[in-house]
Design a protein around this motif. Structure first.
Motif, PDB file in Angstrom:
ATOM      1  N   ARG A 503      11.741   8.295 -53.398  1.00  0.00           N
ATOM      2  CA  ARG A 503      10.424   7.825 -52.979  1.00  0.00           C
ATOM      3  C   ARG A 503       9.341   8.863 -53.281  1.00  0.00           C
ATOM      4  O   ARG A 503       8.227   8.528 -53.681  1.00  0.00           O
ATOM      5  N   LEU A 508       7.604   4.473 -55.518  1.00  0.00           N
ATOM      6  CA  LEU A 508       7.925   3.046 -55.523  1.00  0.00           C
ATOM      7  C   LEU A 508       8.801   2.701 -54.331  1.00  0.00           C
ATOM      8  O   LEU A 508       9.611   3.531 -53.886  1.00  0.00           O
ATOM      9  N   PRO A 509       8.680   1.496 -53.813  1.00  0.00           N
ATOM     10  CA  PRO A 509       9.580   1.074 -52.732  1.00  0.00           C
ATOM     11  C   PRO A 509      11.018   0.957 -53.247  1.00  0.00           C
ATOM     12  O   PRO A 509      11.268   0.689 -54.418  1.00  0.00           O
ATOM     13  N   PHE A 510      11.940   1.170 -52.331  1.00  0.00           N
ATOM     14  CA  PHE A 510      13.355   1.177 -52.681  1.00  0.00           C
ATOM     15  C   PHE A 510      13.915  -0.245 -52.586  1.00  0.00           C
ATOM     16  O   PHE A 510      13.657  -0.973 -51.628  1.00  0.00           O
ATOM     17  N   ALA A 511      14.710  -0.623 -53.617  1.00  0.00           N
ATOM     18  CA  ALA A 511      15.279  -1.976 -53.635  1.00  0.00           C
ATOM     19  C   ALA A 511      16.780  -1.975 -53.433  1.00  0.00           C
ATOM     20  O   ALA A 511      17.327  -2.865 -52.781  1.00  0.00           O
ATOM     21  N   CYS A 535      19.718  -5.334 -52.650  1.00  0.00           N
ATOM     22  CA  CYS A 535      18.847  -5.600 -53.793  1.00  0.00           C
ATOM     23  C   CYS A 535      18.453  -7.079 -53.842  1.00  0.00           C
ATOM     24  O   CYS A 535      17.290  -7.418 -54.109  1.00  0.00           O
ATOM     25  N   THR A 538      15.853  -7.930 -51.446  1.00  0.00           N
ATOM     26  CA  THR A 538      14.537  -7.481 -51.903  1.00  0.00           C
ATOM     27  C   THR A 538      13.924  -8.484 -52.862  1.00  0.00           C
ATOM     28  O   THR A 538      12.702  -8.711 -52.872  1.00  0.00           O
ATOM     29  N   LEU A 650      12.281  -3.635 -61.985  1.00  0.00           N
ATOM     30  CA  LEU A 650      13.248  -2.736 -61.335  1.00  0.00           C
ATOM     31  C   LEU A 650      13.475  -1.548 -62.267  1.00  0.00           C
ATOM     32  O   LEU A 650      13.889  -1.714 -63.413  1.00  0.00           O
ATOM     33  N   PRO A 677       4.852  -6.472 -58.503  1.00  0.00           N
ATOM     34  CA  PRO A 677       5.546  -5.410 -57.771  1.00  0.00           C
ATOM     35  C   PRO A 677       6.625  -4.767 -58.631  1.00  0.00           C
ATOM     36  O   PRO A 677       7.231  -5.394 -59.493  1.00  0.00           O
ATOM     37  N   PHE A 679      10.055  -2.018 -58.087  1.00  0.00           N
ATOM     38  CA  PHE A 679      10.968  -1.401 -57.129  1.00  0.00           C
ATOM     39  C   PHE A 679      11.883  -0.437 -57.871  1.00  0.00           C
ATOM     40  O   PHE A 679      12.065  -0.527 -59.097  1.00  0.00           O
ATOM     41  N   SER A 680      12.442   0.502 -57.101  1.00  0.00           N
ATOM     42  CA  SER A 680      13.336   1.499 -57.696  1.00  0.00           C
ATOM     43  C   SER A 680      14.776   1.197 -57.304  1.00  0.00           C
ATOM     44  O   SER A 680      15.062   0.764 -56.183  1.00  0.00           O
TER      45      SER A 680
END
Length: 728
Positions: A503, A508-511, A535, A538, A650, A677, A679-680
């Motif tokens: 983070r 990025l928000p975590f997926a 995941c 998400t 992603l 969006p 996500f990571s």
């Protein structure tokens, strides 16, 4: 580094953290476990530095000393005890005891290692040569051998393994001042109590002797220097005084100051007398001039009278001589005769003048005899005054000549006296310094009463063994060292190893995540299912109730980050969860088909993504999710149209790769190119991090995943979110 990572990190490296300190402790045990026991001998020495009686302080205290000088004296003494020359002499003394067969030092009292060292170092000829000789003779020969740098003496004194060497003595020698007193405490440890006592005794005797020799040698050198300076100053002073004496004698000068003062006074006195005589002469000449006016005929006849003129000349000469005699001390016996002679001549002069009175006519009724008598007296008085004036002027010239002649001599005498004064001051200064040095010498001899207050003791018991303490300390030190190494290594690790770092690096928000499957774990299957469910959960909120598929791009900043592997796994779990999903590669290469065991729907992997305008079909069923794998951004151009068409991104980041500024730059480029969006996904995470991400779910067993199928009314137009069913 977060605190939650310390415990798993320590558990992970528990083998190293436990084994390394144990190995160190075992090594220390083998190194120090067989060390001989140590015996300590103690002694105290009275120094007298702080409160000793001296000549400078009759009340028992160094009145001129200070705390700094006291501590300086103790520091000097302690440094002298530890000096190389002191320890060398102690070493030679101990060796002399050993070779002379002293009962205090022999092979039975030494450790085996010490005996072996001496046997290998000291030649047999030296042992035979020293055997049976008295201690003093052996000490003298060994001292000579050390000065000549014989090899065995150098080895015994300087090598580390020598029991009598400098290093062995310094290793256990301790010296300290007892508080602020005059006492100095000295202690020494040895493997034998007798050897400890003997070594300490020899050490104390040596440093006391050296201290006294040093101090007395210093003050004797100072006294000798001032004595020599005093002799030289005395010679210089005597030469200056002799020079003054010789010059005064050669110039007949007894006391220049008094002589010059007397001459100056006499000159002034003569000047005063001349002034007085000149005044008297003027007055008398005035009277004589009046009488001459009245006695004109008499004066003319008197001037033609030869006898009278001769008498006046004789009287004038005698008056001059009388004045000289009167001003010459020691000749007063001739003054009376000379005065009588002058009176006789004056009487004759009066008789000669009486014959001239016949023609006198004063015209004033004054008797001629009276006028003639006054004239004769005035004439004689004028002659007398003139004679005195001439004598005074001659005396004045003589005094001036004498003053002029003595003036250069005065300058020389003053210079000689000044030289004598300087030489005398130098002599007195040197004499004062010499007296002070002699007083210091006497005071030093008085204060050099350093003596042993408590003689070196013969220890009865050995010191407690420090082996256990050393082993424990080594274990603790190694434990802290290896723990610090493990924690420090983890703190310096710049890889993206956990969720917090991910983070912080990406923003990025975590997926979701994927465990490191190269190190299989008993719960690998369950963990993988649970992490992929995270995941999928998400992704769920981003489904739309329309016919368009959900386009998800899979990208990474570097090649080899696991996009293809993760994409296939995600394809499998999405299909298993009830989503019709297709995986498309940006290279257009063929990818293996994945089928789900939980659905009869046909799923496929598309070789490319050139055309994605709307629903993509394979057979009759449209795809609900399209996974698009992009090439690595650092080596390929971004497909801008595609990523703008996508609904979700992603980024795949492996936890074991370092995140660099280049990755930050590439990610910033990607984020500025999208409006949807992102996500990571953390790939290859450790099992410890996987447990932290799953929390209590790690303690459950996934039974099955049930697909909630769309009802007949909404089939083909809408979808329901799948639900993952778990039970304890």
């Amino acid at each position: 580094m977060n605190l939650h990572r310390i415990k798993p990190l320590l558990i992970k490296n528990s083998g190293l953290i436990i084994v390394f300190p144990l190995l160190v402790a075992v090594l220390v045990y083998f190194l120090v476990g067989d060390q001989p026991r140590q015996y300590t001998s103690n002694a105290s020495v009275y120094t007298g530095f702080a409160s000793g009686y001296t000549l400078e302080s009759a009340e028992g205290g160094n009145g001129s000393s200070s705390t700094n000088s006291e501590w300086s004296s103790f520091d000097n003494l302690i440094n002298m005890i530890k000096a190389k020359s002191t320890l060398e002499e102690v070493s030679v003394r101990l060796l002399a005891h050993y070779l002379s067969g002293s009962p205090y030092v022999n092979d039975t009292l030494l450790h085996k290692d010490a005996v072996d060292f001496l046997s290998n170092t000291i030649p047999a000829r030296v042992r035979r040569q020293m055997a049976g000789k008295p201690y003093e003779s052996v000490l003298k020969e060994l001292s000579a051998g050390l000065r000549e740098k014989e090899q065995f003496m150098e080895e015994v004194v300087n090598l580390e393994g020598s029991p009598f060497g400098i290093r062995a003595i310094m290793a256990t020698l301790k010296t300290s001042r007892l508080g602020s007193s005059d006492m100095l405490e000295v202690s020494f440890q040895a493997t034998n109590p007798t050897l400890a006592q003997l070594t300490l005794t020899q050490l104390i005797d040596t440093f006391i002797k050296k201290y006294k020799e040093t101090k007395t040698g210093e003050i004797k050198s100072v006294v000798a220097y001032f004595e020599n300076q005093l002799k030289e100053a005395s010679i210089v002073l005597k030469n200056k005084e002799d020079s003054l004496q010789i010059y005064s004698s050669s110039n007949n000068i007894v006391n220049f100051e008094e002589d010059s003062r007397a001459i100056s006074f006499h000159r002034k006195d003569i000047e005063n007398q001349i002034q007085q005589e000149m005044s008297a002469l003027a007055s008398t000449e005035a009277v004589l001039n009046q009488l001459n006016a009245k006695l004109v005929g008499v004066r003319e006849r008197a001037s033609r009278n030869t006898n009278l003129n001769d008498l006046r000349d004789s009287i004038s000469a005698l008056n001059t001589k009388l004045f000289v005699l009167e001003n010459s001390p020691g000749k007063q016996e001739n003054v009376a005769a000379l005065k009588a002679r002058i009176q006789q001549l004056e009487a004759r002069s009066r008789r000669e003048t009486n014959g001239l009175s016949a023609s006198i006519n004063s015209g004033e009724g004054v008797p001629p005899s009276l006028l003639l008598t006054s004239w004769i007296d005035a004439t004689l008085e004028v002659d007398r005054i003139k004679a005195r004036v001439r004598s005074l002027r001659e005396l004045q010239v003589a005094r001036q000549s004498e003053f002029n002649s003595i003036l250069p001599a005065g300058l020389v005498i003053n210079r000689l006296k000044r030289d004598i004064t300087l030489a005398e001051q130098n002599y007195l200064q040197v004499l004062q310094n010499l007296n002070a040095s002699r007083l210091k010498e006497q005071g030093l001899n008085t204060t050099l009463n350093m003596r042993v207050f408590d003689a070196p003791t013969l220890p009865a018991d050995a010191e407690p063994s420090k082996t256990n303490m050393l082993i424990l300390l080594s274990f603790i030190a190694a434990l802290f060292l290896v723990t610090g190494y493990v924690v420090g290594k983890d703190m310096l690790d710049t890889t993206v190893k956990d969720l917090d770092t991910l983070r912080k690096r990406t923003g990025l928000p975590f997926a979701g995540a994927l465990p490191d499957l190269t190190h299989p774990n008993a719960g690998a299957g369950s963990a993988e299912v649970q992490l992929f469910n995270q995941c999928i959960n998400t992704i769920n909120p981003h489904f739309q109730e329309d016919a368009s598929p959900l386009v998800i791009t899979l990208f990474s900043t570097q090649a080899g980050d696991g996009k293809t592997y993760y994409g296939k796994k995600l394809l499998k779990y999405l299909n298993a969860s009830g989503y019709k999903t297709v995986l498309s590669s940006s290279t257009g290469s063929e990818l293996s088909h994945e089928a789900s065991s939980s659905t009869s729907s046909e799923v496929a992997v598309m070789p490319g993504y050139a055309d994605l305008p709307g629903p993509v079909g394979m057979g009759k069923a449209p795809y609900q999710i399209v996974l698009v794998e992009l090439e690595s951004i650092n080596t390929h151009v971004l497909p801008i149209n595609l990523i703008k068409r996508a609904d979700l991104s992603l980024i795949i980041i492996p936890s074991n790769r370092k995140w660099t500024s280049a990755d930050d730059h590439i990610l910033d480029i990607y984020k500025t190119s999208i409006s949807h969006p992102a996500f990571s996904i953390l790939n290859r995470i450790s099992w410890d991090e996987a447990r932290r991400l799953m929390g209590s779910g790690m303690n459950r067993r996934i039974v099955e995943t049930i697909e909630v199928v769309a009802d007949n009314k909404s089939a083909g137009t809408g979808v329901k979110k799948p639900v993952t069913v778990m039970e304890s």
